[in-house]
Scaffold this active site. Structure first.
Site: not given
Length: 420
Positions: A123, A164, A169, A173, A178, A240, A306, A310-311
């Site tokens: 975005k 990056f 990530d 994960d 993506r 996390d 935000f 996202d969650d």
């Protein structure tokens, strides 16, 4: 009622519905806070805007509609101007190394492939807001073409930092998609080489910073900001991962709102919200730490909203819109949904969640989602989003006059009710 003057039309910049709400709350029906420097618009563009908008009568009933129409056209132009700088970014990273005798030519070609796949297709909110914030902080009398271009370059450096983080990530994960395409590490022939590719993205942004900014008085300040923000984000990612460790049994007693807020603050809020505005402040010569802290307080709250969004989108979003398939349940993430569910659920529902969480079996994922739906998590989320939005509006309204509220308004509006 008032007519927009030709001066205001020339420098129309911020025009969000959020802005109008804040102004109405202040009992103002004037556009002083939605009008600011937009140096880069050509005379021809200004002329066309004037022809389309004069005589435009501003009143409370029409302001929201008129502002939305203006936002569409202006944001489109700003995006095109920002995108136009991207080829320069790639050339700056690669041209010096593409001579036939260059020993690392193959590695540079790989870097170009990595950048082209991972950097330009998001975005670009973070990068654009470096430019927007710089224009608004400086004002029309203090900006020139060179500095706007440098702000755009700096925005692309933020986008490289984002790339990056995302490449790393996705590996950690084990994500699948993506931005509507396969994650980089999932592409044929990439695999765990993606880790080194991610390092090349980070190294590349510092190469760009040196190339474009080493002669500037604020060079050290922006270097320190990037280093500090990277450290904060890595610490947030570490927290996390430790909370949702893929080995051993999940410690659900750690899934608290306090842990969640700490993860969000460090993993998301600093780099996604504070960094772009802080970079613009540094470019504009604002070094007062108190002003930076005031901006940070508002921006961290936006970052929290935000991440909650996202969650929610990870679980209930449409992959056709989001461009990614959510895996927070399978990954055992300490997300806003599970933290909220634990606050609302009865012992039987908690047991179902704990029994099926961090399992890749689709039936287990469905059982967790079923509990979420029984707890009416979507409705809870909608109420939470609206309440947080109002709190952010209040914080913006209380900002020091030395900070332009417009850019905070537009940033908040960019995420409000988002679907991706």
């Amino acid at each position: 009622m008032r007519l927009l003057s030709s001066f205001h039309l020339n420098y129309l910049f911020s025009y969000s519905e959020l802005s109008s709400r804040i102004f109405f709350a202040r009992n103002r029906v004037w556009l002083s806070s939605v009008l600011s420097a937009s140096h880069s618009h050509s005379i021809a563009v200004r002329s066309r805007l004037s022809q389309q908008l004069v005589p435009l009568v501003i009143d409370r009933r029409r302001l929201s509609i008129d502002i939305s129409l203006m936002a569409f056209h202006m944001n489109e132009m700003e995006m095109k101007e920002f995108d136009a700088v991207y080829p320069d970014i790639v050339k700056s990273l690669t041209n010096d190394f593409m001579q036939p005798e260059c020993e690392i030519k193959a590695a540079i070609s790989r870097l170009k492939e990595v950048v082209d796949y991972n950097v330009p297709f998001g975005k670009k909110t973070r990068g654009l807001f470096v430019v927007k914030a710089f224009k608004q902080i400086c004002g029309v009398d203090k900006i020139d073409e060179e500095n706007v271009y440098l702000a755009q370059v700096l925005g692309w450096c933020v986008e490289m930092l984002q790339a990056f983080f995302l490449v790393c990530d996705d590996v950690m994960d084990q994500s699948k998609t993506r931005r509507g395409q396969l994650c980089w590490y999932k592409k044929d022939g990439v695999g765990l080489i993606a880790i080194n590719d991610a390092f090349s993205l980070e190294a590349g942004l510092y190469f760009l910073l040196k190339k474009y900014f080493r002669h500037k008085s604020y060079y050290i300040n922006i270097i320190e900001l990037f280093h500090e923000t990277t450290f904060q984000t890595v610490m947030g990612q570490s927290l996390d991962l430790l909370t949702s460790s893929t080995t051993g049994q999940l410690e659900f007693d750690k899934f608290t709102i306090e842990t969640y807020n700490a993860i969000v603050k460090y993993k998301t809020a600093y780099y996604s919200f504070y960094l772009p505005i802080a970079l613009a402040m540094c470019m504009a010569g604002i070094t007062d730490q108190q002003l930076h802290n005031k901006a940070k307080n508002v921006l961290v709250e936006m970052g929290n909203l935000f991440q909650v969004q996202d969650d929610y989108i990870d679980c209930f979003g449409d992959p056709a819109i989001t461009g990614k398939i959510g895996t927070d349940i399978e990954d055992g993430k300490c997300s806003w949904l599970i933290v909220t569910a634990f606050q609302l659920a009865n012992p039987d529902q908690i047991a179902i969640i704990q029994e099926n969480y961090r399992k890749s079996d689709p039936q287990c994922v469905a059982k967790v989602k079923n509990v979420y739906e029984k707890l009416q998590i979507p409705a809870v989320y909608e109420k939470y989003e609206e309440e947080r939005y109002k709190e952010i509006v209040k914080l913006i309204d209380e900002l020091d006059s030395d900070l332009p509220s417009n850019i905070f308004c537009e940033l908040a509006n960019a995420i409000y009710k988002r679907k991706r």
